[in-house]
Design an enzyme around this catalytic site. Structure first.
Site, PDB file in Angstrom:
ATOM      1  N   CYS A 178     -35.431 -19.774 -44.368  1.00 20.72           N
ATOM      2  CA  CYS A 178     -35.324 -18.426 -44.941  1.00 20.72           C
ATOM      3  C   CYS A 178     -36.642 -17.670 -44.766  1.00 20.72           C
ATOM      4  O   CYS A 178     -37.726 -18.210 -45.017  1.00 20.72           O
ATOM      5  CB  CYS A 178     -34.959 -18.519 -46.414  1.00 20.72           C
ATOM      6  SG  CYS A 178     -34.795 -16.913 -47.227  1.00 20.72           S
ATOM      7  N   GLN A 204     -39.749  -1.323 -59.978  1.00 25.87           N
ATOM      8  CA  GLN A 204     -40.626  -2.461 -59.760  1.00 25.87           C
ATOM      9  C   GLN A 204     -39.788  -3.732 -59.644  1.00 25.87           C
ATOM     10  O   GLN A 204     -38.766  -3.883 -60.314  1.00 25.87           O
ATOM     11  CB  GLN A 204     -41.628  -2.596 -60.904  1.00 25.87           C
ATOM     12  CG  GLN A 204     -42.695  -1.525 -60.950  1.00 25.87           C
ATOM     13  CD  GLN A 204     -43.721  -1.660 -59.830  1.00 25.87           C
ATOM     14  OE1 GLN A 204     -43.763  -2.658 -59.119  1.00 25.87           O
ATOM     15  NE2 GLN A 204     -44.551  -0.641 -59.672  1.00 25.87           N
ATOM     16  N   CYS A 216     -49.197  -1.549 -53.487  1.00 22.26           N
ATOM     17  CA  CYS A 216     -48.477  -2.712 -52.984  1.00 22.26           C
ATOM     18  C   CYS A 216     -49.007  -3.137 -51.618  1.00 22.26           C
ATOM     19  O   CYS A 216     -48.415  -3.995 -50.960  1.00 22.26           O
ATOM     20  CB  CYS A 216     -46.977  -2.419 -52.897  1.00 22.26           C
ATOM     21  SG  CYS A 216     -46.573  -1.035 -51.798  1.00 22.26           S
TER      22      CYS A 216
END
Length: 429
Positions: A82, A266, A386
């Site tokens: 993944c 968020q 971020c």
């Protein structure tokens, strides 16, 4: 110059650090650099050399010859295939140290060193309340999950220890639903957001397509059966609500806000609360505060509800988000405006009306706004980001303009990934 290794050559190397993507970095005696997935600093590993990657070489990990004390068993059976997680094999303290280093190194590249760093805040597993999954429709079945590591195939997700239980539970149901939605074509994305009142599900097919009447009825029945708050369909850049059973509501500092379709939120409640607390500390007793790139008010309302009730001016580029914020702000000392701050930042004259400014831009950062802030008289600034690289650029602008960085706090909301957020608190020297 040292000769380059041959493709498929097998080597033993020692990992010295983690790179920005979470891979281990090793350098041989000749100076060749190797990016080793699922390795940890201090480990000696056996690798197979792959393609050229940047200034080094991608590799396959064949064996761990000398494991680190920081190694642990990954909690997810999908780990390794993944593409959602890179660090499940690493202990929590080592991950926290890595996330702090990511921010420290980004700031150091801009000459910002010897800064006061807090211990990173870490979000626990099963707390992710917003996720964008891929859908692949195959003959007779559908696949729903994250893209595979270093590939374009979609991993058929059976479980995910990162996602909130409500989102994880929905995945097998979405897999069945996708079979009944021909408008998805070969596939697309589905964004799932968990609010206080339930889930919002937004489908985005790879190719623009309209839903048939039968598909709309299928989505309505799906919303009823799974108690979904809202379903929307994105096509040609337009978000169309298909099933709206109730508002998707969240509470910011006790203020309920009804989110517009597809709104930013968020990734976790814990992370949002922690960032809001840092912002409240950062603005202190400021009487007039500007909240730039405010979204729907996740930082606006924590500031507006401080005991001394400051006046807050909130700015964002999206009409829908400002509209939601205005409706929720009744009775508070909050005003709001729509403005593209990248193209039209607040001027020095406008900024000088405020005692403190908060900004939380998208990944591209806030360079234009930082330039005018650097020339302003604003006493306190709280920068939320971020992206450590653009944060470093923006902080460099502010420091060159006479601001002092009092505190930097890494915030890890993307559990086991190589992503990290940060909050920096500054004051006018």
């Amino acid at each position: 110059m040292s000769p380059s290794p041959r493709k498929n050559q097998e080597l033993s190397v020692t990992v010295t650090q983690l790179g920005a993507r979470g891979d281990g970095l090793a350098v041989d005696d000749g100076g060749n650099r190797y990016y080793v997935p699922f390795s940890i600093p201090g480990e000696t590993v056996r690798i197979r050399v792959g393609q050229k990657r940047g200034d080094g070489f991608a590799t396959d990990l064949l064996a761990i010859e000398s494991p680190s004390a920081e190694r642990r068993d990954a909690p997810c059976p999908h780990f390794g295939r993944c593409g959602g997680c890179a660090l499940q094999h690493v202990t929590d303290p080592a991950i926290a140290d890595f996330k702090r280093q990511l921010v420290e190194k980004a700031l150091a590249r801009k000459g910002l060193t010897d800064l006061p760093f807090d211990t990173p805040m870490t979000t626990p597993p099963a707390a992710r309340r917003r996720a964008r999954l891929a859908i692949l429709r195959l003959k007779g079945r559908s696949v729903v999950g994250f893209n595979e590591r270093m590939g374009k195939m979609v991993l058929d997700l059976k479980q995910c220890p990162v996602l909130s239980p409500a989102i994880e539970k929905l995945i097998p149901v979405l897999r069945n639903l996708a079979n009944d939605l021909p408008a998805l074509g070969k596939g697309g994305d589905v964004q799932i957001t968990e609010g206080d009142t339930g889930l919002e599900v937004v489908f985005a097919p790879t190719r623009n397509a309209d839903l048939s009447l039968e598909e709309r009825e299928r989505l309505l029945a799906f919303a009823e059966a799974e108690d979904i708050a809202r379903i929307a369909w994105e096509s040609d850049g337009y978000l169309e609500p298909v099933a709206g059973r109730r508002a998707v509501r969240v509470s910011f500092a006790g203020v309920p806000v009804d989110l517009p379709v597809g709104s930013f939120l968020q990734p976790s409640r814990d992370g949002e609360t922690h960032i809001a607390g840092l912002v409240r500390d950062g603005v202190g007793d400021a009487q007039r505060v500007a909240d730039l790139y405010c979204g729907c008010g996740s930082l606006t309302f924590p500031v507006a509800t401080l005991p001394h009730q400051p006046i807050v001016f909130a700015v964002d580029g999206l009409d829908s988000q400002i509209g939601a914020l205005r409706r929720a702000a009744a009775g508070l000392r909050v005003t709001a405006g729509v403005r593209d701050l990248a193209k039209d930042p607040l001027s020095v004259q406008e900024l000088n009306k405020f005692d403190a400014v908060v900004f939380d831009p998208p990944r591209a950062g806030a360079a234009s706004q930082a330039e005018t802030l650097a020339q302003s008289e604003v006493k306190r600034i709280v920068a939320v980001s971020c992206n450590p690289s653009t944060l470093a650029r923006d902080l460099r602008i502010l420091v060159d303009g006479g601001y002092v960085i009092d505190r930097v706090v890494p915030v890890d909301q993307f559990t086991w990934s190589a992503h990290v957020e940060a909050v920096a608190i500054l004051r006018r020297a």
